[in-house]
Design a protein around this motif. Structure first.
Motif, PDB file in Angstrom:
ATOM      1  N   ILE A 140     -25.181   1.146   5.189  1.00  0.00           N
ATOM      2  CA  ILE A 140     -25.136   0.518   6.353  1.00  0.00           C
ATOM      3  C   ILE A 140     -26.449   0.242   7.010  1.00  0.00           C
ATOM      4  CG2 ILE A 140     -23.732   0.363   8.491  1.00  0.00           C
ATOM      5  CD1 ILE A 140     -21.955   2.632   7.512  1.00  0.00           C
ATOM      6  N   SER A 141     -26.776  -1.019   7.331  1.00  0.00           N
ATOM      7  CA  SER A 141     -28.030  -1.184   7.944  1.00  0.00           C
ATOM      8  C   SER A 141     -27.877  -2.716   8.433  1.00  0.00           C
ATOM      9  CB  SER A 141     -29.105  -1.418   6.797  1.00  0.00           C
ATOM     10  OG  SER A 141     -30.280  -1.795   7.405  1.00  0.00           O
ATOM     11  N   GLN A 142     -28.240  -2.785   9.686  1.00  0.00           N
ATOM     12  CA  GLN A 142     -28.528  -4.114  10.574  1.00  0.00           C
ATOM     13  C   GLN A 142     -29.369  -4.870   9.868  1.00  0.00           C
ATOM     14  OE1 GLN A 142     -29.432  -7.215  12.905  1.00  0.00           O
ATOM     15  NE2 GLN A 142     -30.953  -5.389  12.699  1.00  0.00           N
ATOM     16  N   SER A 143     -30.623  -4.277   9.966  1.00  0.00           N
ATOM     17  CA  SER A 143     -31.825  -5.345   9.357  1.00  0.00           C
ATOM     18  C   SER A 143     -31.594  -5.428   7.825  1.00  0.00           C
ATOM     19  CB  SER A 143     -33.013  -4.504   9.561  1.00  0.00           C
ATOM     20  OG  SER A 143     -33.060  -3.318   9.063  1.00  0.00           O
ATOM     21  N   GLY A 144     -31.101  -4.673   7.004  1.00  0.00           N
ATOM     22  CA  GLY A 144     -31.137  -4.795   5.609  1.00  0.00           C
ATOM     23  C   GLY A 144     -32.744  -4.294   4.990  1.00  0.00           C
ATOM     24  N   GLU A 145     -33.326  -4.128   6.024  1.00  0.00           N
ATOM     25  CA  GLU A 145     -34.729  -3.561   5.400  1.00  0.00           C
ATOM     26  C   GLU A 145     -35.378  -2.164   5.869  1.00  0.00           C
ATOM     27  OE1 GLU A 145     -36.275  -5.781   3.831  1.00  0.00           O
ATOM     28  OE2 GLU A 145     -35.268  -8.002   4.426  1.00  0.00           O
ATOM     29  N   THR A 146     -34.476  -1.362   6.081  1.00  0.00           N
ATOM     30  CA  THR A 146     -34.853   0.028   6.298  1.00  0.00           C
ATOM     31  C   THR A 146     -35.030   0.696   4.927  1.00  0.00           C
ATOM     32  OG1 THR A 146     -33.433   0.151   8.490  1.00  0.00           O
ATOM     33  CG2 THR A 146     -33.893   2.161   7.333  1.00  0.00           C
ATOM     34  N   MET A 147     -36.273   1.249   5.078  1.00  0.00           N
ATOM     35  CA  MET A 147     -36.691   1.671   3.792  1.00  0.00           C
ATOM     36  C   MET A 147     -36.143   2.954   3.404  1.00  0.00           C
ATOM     37  SD  MET A 147     -38.814   1.400   1.295  1.00  0.00           S
ATOM     38  CE  MET A 147     -40.036  -0.087   1.740  1.00  0.00           C
TER      39      MET A 147
ATOM     40  N   SER B 104     -37.119  -2.764  13.002  1.00  0.00           N
ATOM     41  CA  SER B 104     -36.594  -2.312  11.612  1.00  0.00           C
ATOM     42  C   SER B 104     -37.928  -1.429  10.903  1.00  0.00           C
ATOM     43  CB  SER B 104     -36.237  -3.417  10.871  1.00  0.00           C
ATOM     44  OG  SER B 104     -37.259  -4.070  10.624  1.00  0.00           O
ATOM     45  N   VAL B 105     -37.374  -0.396  10.488  1.00  0.00           N
ATOM     46  CA  VAL B 105     -38.363   0.566  10.003  1.00  0.00           C
ATOM     47  C   VAL B 105     -38.576   0.545   8.608  1.00  0.00           C
ATOM     48  CG1 VAL B 105     -38.853   3.265  10.187  1.00  0.00           C
ATOM     49  CG2 VAL B 105     -37.575   2.382  11.968  1.00  0.00           C
ATOM     50  N   THR B 106     -39.636  -0.015   8.232  1.00  0.00           N
ATOM     51  CA  THR B 106     -39.902  -0.597   6.758  1.00  0.00           C
ATOM     52  C   THR B 106     -40.869   0.642   6.045  1.00  0.00           C
ATOM     53  OG1 THR B 106     -41.390  -2.031   7.579  1.00  0.00           O
ATOM     54  CG2 THR B 106     -39.275  -2.884   7.064  1.00  0.00           C
TER      55      THR B 106
ATOM     56  N   GLY C  20     -30.178   6.387  11.937  1.00  0.00           N
ATOM     57  CA  GLY C  20     -30.091   6.078  13.232  1.00  0.00           C
ATOM     58  C   GLY C  20     -28.600   5.647  13.688  1.00  0.00           C
ATOM     59  N   THR C  21     -28.435   4.644  14.370  1.00  0.00           N
ATOM     60  CA  THR C  21     -27.203   4.101  14.880  1.00  0.00           C
ATOM     61  C   THR C  21     -26.391   3.876  13.607  1.00  0.00           C
ATOM     62  OG1 THR C  21     -27.936   3.020  17.040  1.00  0.00           O
ATOM     63  CG2 THR C  21     -26.228   2.280  15.904  1.00  0.00           C
ATOM     64  N   ALA C  22     -26.548   3.447  12.634  1.00  0.00           N
ATOM     65  CA  ALA C  22     -25.903   2.890  11.555  1.00  0.00           C
ATOM     66  C   ALA C  22     -25.159   4.163  10.882  1.00  0.00           C
ATOM     67  CB  ALA C  22     -26.738   1.919  10.692  1.00  0.00           C
TER      68      ALA C  22
ATOM     69  N   ALA D 222     -33.063  -6.932  20.300  1.00  0.00           N
ATOM     70  CA  ALA D 222     -33.490  -5.634  20.991  1.00  0.00           C
ATOM     71  C   ALA D 222     -33.442  -4.557  20.060  1.00  0.00           C
ATOM     72  CB  ALA D 222     -32.410  -5.239  22.173  1.00  0.00           C
ATOM     73  N   VAL D 223     -34.414  -3.569  20.469  1.00  0.00           N
ATOM     74  CA  VAL D 223     -34.618  -2.340  19.550  1.00  0.00           C
ATOM     75  C   VAL D 223     -33.466  -1.628  19.228  1.00  0.00           C
ATOM     76  CG1 VAL D 223     -35.817  -0.356  19.197  1.00  0.00           C
ATOM     77  CG2 VAL D 223     -37.126  -2.612  19.513  1.00  0.00           C
ATOM     78  N   ALA D 224     -32.804  -1.328  20.624  1.00  0.00           N
ATOM     79  CA  ALA D 224     -31.685  -0.549  20.609  1.00  0.00           C
ATOM     80  C   ALA D 224     -30.446  -1.379  20.089  1.00  0.00           C
ATOM     81  CB  ALA D 224     -31.335  -0.141  21.930  1.00  0.00           C
TER      82      ALA D 224
ATOM     83  N   LEU E 296     -28.515   8.835  21.614  1.00  0.00           N
ATOM     84  CA  LEU E 296     -29.604   8.239  21.016  1.00  0.00           C
ATOM     85  C   LEU E 296     -29.905   7.127  21.919  1.00  0.00           C
ATOM     86  CD1 LEU E 296     -31.627   7.852  18.495  1.00  0.00           C
ATOM     87  CD2 LEU E 296     -29.797   6.566  17.456  1.00  0.00           C
ATOM     88  N   LYS E 297     -29.182   6.435  22.199  1.00  0.00           N
ATOM     89  CA  LYS E 297     -29.441   5.225  23.239  1.00  0.00           C
ATOM     90  C   LYS E 297     -30.271   5.862  24.420  1.00  0.00           C
ATOM     91  CE  LYS E 297     -28.896   2.509  21.115  1.00  0.00           C
ATOM     92  NZ  LYS E 297     -27.909   2.239  20.094  1.00  0.00           N
ATOM     93  N   LEU E 298     -30.017   6.835  25.096  1.00  0.00           N
ATOM     94  CA  LEU E 298     -30.474   7.300  26.323  1.00  0.00           C
ATOM     95  C   LEU E 298     -32.011   7.877  25.810  1.00  0.00           C
ATOM     96  CD1 LEU E 298     -29.699   7.322  29.154  1.00  0.00           C
ATOM     97  CD2 LEU E 298     -29.407   9.744  28.921  1.00  0.00           C
ATOM     98  N   LYS E 299     -32.098   8.383  24.682  1.00  0.00           N
ATOM     99  CA  LYS E 299     -33.507   9.020  24.316  1.00  0.00           C
ATOM    100  C   LYS E 299     -34.391   7.664  24.156  1.00  0.00           C
ATOM    101  CE  LYS E 299     -31.618  12.332  21.415  1.00  0.00           C
ATOM    102  NZ  LYS E 299     -31.244  12.898  20.123  1.00  0.00           N
ATOM    103  N   GLU E 300     -33.776   6.900  23.094  1.00  0.00           N
ATOM    104  CA  GLU E 300     -34.731   5.692  22.736  1.00  0.00           C
ATOM    105  C   GLU E 300     -35.126   4.870  23.871  1.00  0.00           C
ATOM    106  OE1 GLU E 300     -31.710   2.794  20.196  1.00  0.00           O
ATOM    107  OE2 GLU E 300     -33.779   3.228  19.682  1.00  0.00           O
ATOM    108  N   LEU E 301     -34.356   4.654  24.851  1.00  0.00           N
ATOM    109  CA  LEU E 301     -34.555   3.795  26.022  1.00  0.00           C
ATOM    110  C   LEU E 301     -35.106   4.455  27.365  1.00  0.00           C
ATOM    111  CD1 LEU E 301     -31.416   1.460  25.625  1.00  0.00           C
ATOM    112  CD2 LEU E 301     -33.523   0.893  24.896  1.00  0.00           C
TER     113      LEU E 301
HETATM  114  O1  M6R Z   1     -31.477  -1.879  10.548  1.00  0.00           O
HETATM  115  P1  M6R Z   1     -30.746  -0.776  10.198  1.00  0.00           P
HETATM  116  O2  M6R Z   1     -29.391  -0.503  10.958  1.00  0.00           O
HETATM  117  O3  M6R Z   1     -31.143   0.090   8.924  1.00  0.00           O
HETATM  118  O4  M6R Z   1     -31.580   0.449  11.211  1.00  0.00           O
HETATM  119  C1  M6R Z   1     -31.229   1.801  11.211  1.00  0.00           C
HETATM  120  C2  M6R Z   1     -32.072   2.384  12.432  1.00  0.00           C
HETATM  121  O5  M6R Z   1     -33.395   2.380  12.232  1.00  0.00           O
HETATM  122  C3  M6R Z   1     -31.431   1.790  14.003  1.00  0.00           C
HETATM  123  O6  M6R Z   1     -30.141   1.836  14.209  1.00  0.00           O
HETATM  124  C4  M6R Z   1     -31.967   2.770  15.201  1.00  0.00           C
HETATM  125  O7  M6R Z   1     -31.855   3.932  15.206  1.00  0.00           O
HETATM  126  C5  M6R Z   1     -31.730   1.889  16.478  1.00  0.00           C
HETATM  127  N1  M6R Z   1     -32.725   1.616  16.975  1.00  0.00           N
HETATM  128  C6  M6R Z   1     -30.820   2.517  17.228  1.00  0.00           C
HETATM  129  O8  M6R Z   1     -30.622   1.899  18.508  1.00  0.00           O
END
Ligand code: M6R
Length: 369
Positions: free
Chosen positions: A103-110, A365-367, A58-60, A154-156, A241-246
């Motif tokens: 690269i991961s914001q959550s650190g939990e993306t499977m 976060s997509v686990t 995704g964004t990462a 926020a999810v985005a 991507l931002k426009l799609k998801e929001l």
């Molecule tokens: O937590 P992560 O950075 O690993 O998440 C990766 C993507 O799921 C995340 O960036 C997703 O694309 C966002 N919702 C985008 O805004």
């Protein structure tokens, strides 16, 4: 908790100047060179690396695409970027000389976790760029550089993205420093440029009212296209991507050079097309090429929304809407160019009545794989 904002996303967009400054904090010493003590991979090992592979989603992933330009330019190491969900299924070539950056914001993306596990099984060193302390991805990596963006609710992803970029630039410069491909003076100058970004982002945030107004007028559109080139290409993908998801709209990002290889057929009367224009100073050839793209799509009736540096006059005749961003070095432009696209998507989605913090069908976060 929302600090007076209607949505976490608005708060997190506004926090970006501070978040960007916090990512740099404590990582630059008094002499202006880098001290990334957290990168526990010994310099000797980093000098032996012959390839960098970035995995993310995704964004990462968009941050990773931008990092590739900086890593290759500053270190001359080949760098690949791959969607974590695709990575291990194609039998990638990895060994002890490969540095993998997850690269991961959550650190939990499977998907990202499975990719890094695969890389470690092949003997590669893994460096995580992560925002969440003690999460699984940093725990399973050889080293971690935390982005220090603060919690992103926020999810985005917004502030996490900008800080991921800063962290990637730091890693690229650090590799240049330990491998000797960048001199101390050059590194100091680049760090000065990075340090001025927080102020530039603040300035952009102060000029967003016309972008909000424009977004509201486009609420009933079906499609928005985004064009960019060089580091502006991943910025275009991120805007889409931002426009799609929001906003739940059809939005697509293209590399502007690809326009003539197909997507130009999509251009029609009144279609909003956002164009991220590279600096006229840096790679000026690209700038001129994008100006002709804008001309071409406008001649076919599209409504051009042009994001261009202050002082770039060449775009003025072809821009139906002009969004100004401060001048930055070419490689750093995504840090300022992304901000109007976040504001645009957030406002357009709100105008359509959507909850921007909790878009439908999405989790923060997509686990699961
Ligand atoms: O937590 P992560 O950075 O690993 O998440 C990766 C993507 O799921 C995340 O960036 C997703 O694309 C966002 N919702 C985008 O805004």
């Amino acid at each position: 908790e929302k600090g007076g904002y209607d949505y976490f996303m608005l708060k997190e967009i506004a926090e970006q100047p501070k978040a960007v400054a916090d990512t740099l904090l404590g990582r630059i010493d008094g002499s202006g060179s880098l001290t990334l003590d957290e990168v526990r991979i010994p310099p000797g090992v980093l000098r032996e690396i012959d390839k960098v592979v970035i995995v993310a989603c995704g964004t990462a992933f968009h941050a990773g695409m931008i990092a590739k330009y900086a890593i290759e330019h500053w270190t001359r190491l080949p760098c690949e970027v791959e969607l974590a969900s695709e990575f291990r299924y194609r039998d990638p070539i990895l060994d002890a000389q490969t540095l993998v950056i997850a690269i991961s914001q959550s650190g939990e993306t499977m998907d990202t976790l499975m990719a890094l596990r695969h890389a470690r099984e092949q003997g590669s060193k893994v460096l995580a760029i992560c925002n969440t302390n003690g999460s699984t991805i940093p725990r399973e990596s050889d080293a971690v550089l935390y982005t220090h963006a603060g919690p992103e609710v926020a999810v985005a992803s917004t502030k996490a993205f900008l800080t991921q970029l800063v962290a990637c630039y730091l890693v690229a410069l650090y590799l240049g420093q330990v491998r000797g491909t960048k001199g101390a003076d050059e590194i100091r100058a680049l760090i000065r440029d990075l340090s001025s970004i927080a102020g530039a982002v603040e300035r952009v945030l102060g000029t967003m009212e016309p972008v909000r107004e424009l977004a509201r007028t486009l609420a009933s559109k079906r499609t928005v296209l985004f064009l960019g080139r060089h580091v502006g290409y991943p910025v275009a993908l991120e805007g889409a991507l931002k426009l799609k998801e929001l906003a739940y709209m059809h939005a697509e990002g293209f590399a502007a050079g690809e326009l003539k290889h197909g997507p130009i057929a999509l251009i029609e009367e009144d279609l909003p097309v956002v164009v991220v224009v590279p600096s006229p100073r840096g790679r000026s050839v690209l700038h001129d090429k994008i100006v002709s793209n804008i001309q071409e799509i406008r001649a076919r009736g599209a409504r051009t929304i042009v994001i261009a540096e202050e002082g770039d006059e060449a775009v003025v005749p072809y821009a139906d809407h002009l969004v100004r961003i401060p001048a930055t070095p070419t490689l750093l432009q995504p840090l300022v160019a992304t901000v109007p696209l976040q504001v645009f998507a957030c406002e357009l989605a709100t105008a359509r009545g959507n909850d921007v913090d909790q878009p439908r069908n999405l989790a923060k976060s997509v686990t699961v794989e």
